[in-house]
Design an enzyme around this catalytic site. Structure first.
Site, PDB file in Angstrom:
ATOM      1  N   GLU A  68     -12.526 -11.318   1.641  1.00 33.04           N
ATOM      2  CA  GLU A  68     -13.371 -12.455   2.938  1.00 33.04           C
ATOM      3  C   GLU A  68     -13.866 -11.545   4.025  1.00 33.04           C
ATOM      4  O   GLU A  68     -14.101 -10.225   3.934  1.00 33.04           O
ATOM      5  CB  GLU A  68     -12.229 -12.533   3.190  1.00 33.04           C
ATOM      6  CG  GLU A  68     -10.938 -13.957   2.896  1.00 33.04           C
ATOM      7  CD  GLU A  68      -9.982 -14.536   3.394  1.00 33.04           C
ATOM      8  OE1 GLU A  68     -10.424 -14.656   4.762  1.00 33.04           O
ATOM      9  OE2 GLU A  68      -9.480 -14.775   2.714  1.00 33.04           O
ATOM     10  N   CYS A 110     -17.264  -9.158   9.938  1.00 31.12           N
ATOM     11  CA  CYS A 110     -16.704  -8.610  10.452  1.00 31.12           C
ATOM     12  C   CYS A 110     -16.398  -8.692   8.984  1.00 31.12           C
ATOM     13  O   CYS A 110     -16.203 -10.074   8.101  1.00 31.12           O
ATOM     14  CB  CYS A 110     -15.382  -9.455  11.056  1.00 31.12           C
ATOM     15  SG  CYS A 110     -13.657  -9.510  10.571  1.00 31.12           S
ATOM     16  N   CYS A 126      -4.091  -5.298   1.491  1.00 26.22           N
ATOM     17  CA  CYS A 126      -3.887  -4.138   2.765  1.00 26.22           C
ATOM     18  C   CYS A 126      -2.679  -3.576   2.456  1.00 26.22           C
ATOM     19  O   CYS A 126      -1.173  -4.344   1.899  1.00 26.22           O
ATOM     20  CB  CYS A 126      -3.511  -5.253   3.631  1.00 26.22           C
ATOM     21  SG  CYS A 126      -3.292  -3.581   5.052  1.00 26.22           S
ATOM     22  N   CYS A 129       1.760  -6.095   7.735  1.00 24.45           N
ATOM     23  CA  CYS A 129       2.564  -6.280   9.431  1.00 24.45           C
ATOM     24  C   CYS A 129       2.906  -7.404   9.075  1.00 24.45           C
ATOM     25  O   CYS A 129       2.254  -8.687   8.627  1.00 24.45           O
ATOM     26  CB  CYS A 129       1.266  -6.301  10.143  1.00 24.45           C
ATOM     27  SG  CYS A 129       0.314  -4.970  10.386  1.00 24.45           S
ATOM     28  N   CYS A 179       0.627 -10.333   9.516  1.00 22.27           N
ATOM     29  CA  CYS A 179      -1.446 -10.649   8.812  1.00 22.27           C
ATOM     30  C   CYS A 179      -1.322 -10.950   7.535  1.00 22.27           C
ATOM     31  O   CYS A 179      -0.305 -10.985   6.947  1.00 22.27           O
ATOM     32  CB  CYS A 179      -1.250  -9.413   9.088  1.00 22.27           C
ATOM     33  SG  CYS A 179      -3.037  -9.185   8.406  1.00 22.27           S
ATOM     34  N   CYS A 231      -9.340 -13.310   8.852  1.00 26.42           N
ATOM     35  CA  CYS A 231      -9.104 -13.313   7.267  1.00 26.42           C
ATOM     36  C   CYS A 231      -8.165 -12.980   6.519  1.00 26.42           C
ATOM     37  O   CYS A 231      -7.157 -13.163   7.133  1.00 26.42           O
ATOM     38  CB  CYS A 231      -9.881 -11.187   7.735  1.00 26.42           C
ATOM     39  SG  CYS A 231     -10.867 -11.969   7.917  1.00 26.42           S
TER      40      CYS A 231
HETATM   41  N1  SAH Z   1      -5.832  -3.401   9.368  1.00 24.36           N
HETATM   42  C1  SAH Z   1      -6.660  -2.390  11.192  1.00 24.36           C
HETATM   43  C2  SAH Z   1      -7.817  -4.069  10.501  1.00 24.36           C
HETATM   44  C3  SAH Z   1      -7.420  -5.547  10.384  1.00 24.36           C
HETATM   45  S1  SAH Z   1      -6.967  -6.466  10.760  1.00 24.36           S
HETATM   46  C4  SAH Z   1      -6.025  -3.618  12.693  1.00 24.36           C
HETATM   47  O1  SAH Z   1      -4.630  -3.928  11.499  1.00 24.36           O
HETATM   48  O2  SAH Z   1      -6.088  -2.732  12.527  1.00 24.36           O
HETATM   49  C5  SAH Z   1      -7.963  -7.000  12.485  1.00 24.36           C
HETATM   50  C6  SAH Z   1      -6.718  -7.522  13.652  1.00 24.36           C
HETATM   51  O3  SAH Z   1      -6.209  -8.737  13.471  1.00 24.36           O
HETATM   52  C7  SAH Z   1      -6.051  -6.719  13.425  1.00 24.36           C
HETATM   53  O4  SAH Z   1      -5.620  -6.512  15.166  1.00 24.36           O
HETATM   54  C8  SAH Z   1      -4.587  -7.573  13.281  1.00 24.36           C
HETATM   55  O5  SAH Z   1      -3.353  -6.500  14.217  1.00 24.36           O
HETATM   56  C9  SAH Z   1      -5.023  -8.678  13.625  1.00 24.36           C
HETATM   57  N2  SAH Z   1      -4.165  -9.398  13.165  1.00 24.36           N
HETATM   58  C10 SAH Z   1      -4.211  -9.871  11.455  1.00 24.36           C
HETATM   59  N3  SAH Z   1      -3.140 -11.089  12.072  1.00 24.36           N
HETATM   60  C11 SAH Z   1      -3.847 -11.864  12.521  1.00 24.36           C
HETATM   61  C12 SAH Z   1      -3.306 -13.108  13.323  1.00 24.36           C
HETATM   62  N4  SAH Z   1      -2.742 -13.450  12.845  1.00 24.36           N
HETATM   63  N5  SAH Z   1      -3.314 -13.433  14.542  1.00 24.36           N
HETATM   64  C13 SAH Z   1      -3.983 -12.259  16.031  1.00 24.36           C
HETATM   65  N6  SAH Z   1      -4.452 -11.463  15.012  1.00 24.36           N
HETATM   66  C14 SAH Z   1      -4.282 -10.805  13.639  1.00 24.36           C
END
Ligand code: SAH
Length: 343
Positions: A91, A104, A111, A115, A118, A332
């Site tokens: 995406e 973006c 991944c 987390c 995510c 994403c």
């Molecule tokens: N792996 C990298 C980049 C991808 S995520 C990282 O962890 O930074 C981009 C951002 O979106 C990161 O800060 C991630 O923690 C955040 N993110 C992921 N899922 C989210 C959600 N459901 N709500 C808000 N932020 C989120």
């Protein structure tokens, strides 16, 4: 293995051409042709036909087809689901800001960071993307919309520093003056905090903006949502950030997703303020985007306000991220997960 032409520098293309018995300048012709939109080796009209055939035996041009496209009725944000040459999907999101069009992009299919909040990591890592596949997300959106992209954020699916070499090559390719020529200062790289790779990045001499996904004011809370926190403590992470700032002179941006009842109290804000006080940084507060698999809730409006103001009392600049594309699930990972479920 066949050569992926779009992942190569002009010098590498030249070396390949020389290996195949051609003059060096053919490399430059191929590089320029790729950025003019050539997607089939036979379309390189500046190359002799015999050479095109020979090149086709050892090289290919990867593709990214637009499988789905969603346009926000609210702010014009466009979300793409691209299908790659092996059928995997990633995406990307195109956003219009006053400072320019921002894309973006994803750096991996899935991944492995895990987390909890995510959507991209739910099914684990499938594979990393080649530099060409990161470029294509931008090139195909520009072609589809007839607009130029001037800013890039590596905040899509995947952990950029877990695909280190390909991401570094992508950054140098996207910045190439005969290619897309996008300024490194207009690029943000976001990481959940791979400390050893942050140190490596600080020696690359690439003036990108580093974003750290912090999301917690202490290790206990961070470990609840981010498995990477079991590997490195916040102290180790922030020490690496300080080394990065010392070496590059660049301000770091900290991302902090506000989750109702988890990390959003005034005490948490004070703890965060004390942690970052005196650092050359900016804090980006993001009301968490609820995902299907987990019942995380975004913080109340007033809670967000109090949190922001409390952090600011430590002389740290803090802003709440504007939500673009809220009607198209622009965060994403969600669209790909939906597609995979429908299969
Ligand atoms: N792996 C990298 C980049 C991808 S995520 C990282 O962890 O930074 C981009 C951002 O979106 C990161 O800060 C991630 O923690 C955040 N993110 C992921 N899922 C989210 C959600 N459901 N709500 C808000 N932020 C989120």
């Amino acid at each position: 293995m066949a050569f992926d032409l779009l992942s190569m520098f002009p010098e590498e293309l030249s070396a390949l051409c020389v290996d195949l018995g051609q003059p060096k300048y053919r490399g430059k012709q191929i590089f320029e042709g790729l950025y003019k939109g050539v997607r089939d080796i036979n379309e390189f009209s500046s190359l002799p036909k015999q050479f095109r055939e020979k090149l086709g035996e050892s090289a290919f041009i990867p593709t990214a087809k637009i499988r789905r496209k969603l346009v926000s009725a609210i702010d014009g944000t466009v979300k793409y689901l691209y299908e790659l040459h092996d059928g995997e999907t990633v995406e990307s999101v195109f956003m219009r800001y006053h400072h320019g069009n921002t894309m973006c992009i994803s750096t991996q299919v899935g991944c492995r960071m895990g987390c909890a909040f995510c959507a991209s990591t739910k099914a684990g890592l499938v594979r990393s993307l080649a530099p060409s596949e990161m470029l294509l997300q931008i090139i195909e959106a520009e072609r589809d919309l007839g607009e130029r992209v001037s800013n890039i954020v590596l905040m899509g699916m995947g952990e950029p520093l877990d695909n280190y070499d390909n991401v570094m090559k992508f950054l140098r390719l996207v910045n190439h003056e005969s290619g897309l020529n996008i300024g490194l200062r207009h690029i943000s790289l976001s990481t959940c905090g791979l400390v050893d790779k942050i140190d490596k990045l600080s020696d690359e001499g690439l003036p990108v903006t580093l974003s750290i996904s912090l999301h917690a004011p202490n290790d206990a809370i961070r470990r609840q949502t981010m498995p990477i926190a079991n590997k490195w403590s916040i102290k180790e992470l922030l020490d690496a950030c300080r080394r990065y700032i010392d070496k590059t002179g660049r301000r770091i941006s900290f991302e902090y997703a506000l989750i109702d009842g988890v990390n959003d109290t005034k005490d948490h804000a004070n703890e965060l303020g004390r942690l970052l006080s005196g650092m050359l940084c900016h804090v980006n507060l993001i009301p968490v985007n609820p995902i299907k698999e987990k019942n995380f809730k975004r913080s109340e409006k007033n809670t967000i306000k109090v949190f922001t103001e409390t952090v600011e009392t430590y002389k740290i600049s803090a802003t709440v991220r504007r939500r673009l594309g809220s009607d198209i699930n622009a965060s994403c990972g969600q669209l790909r997960a939906e597609e995979n479920e429908n299969k």
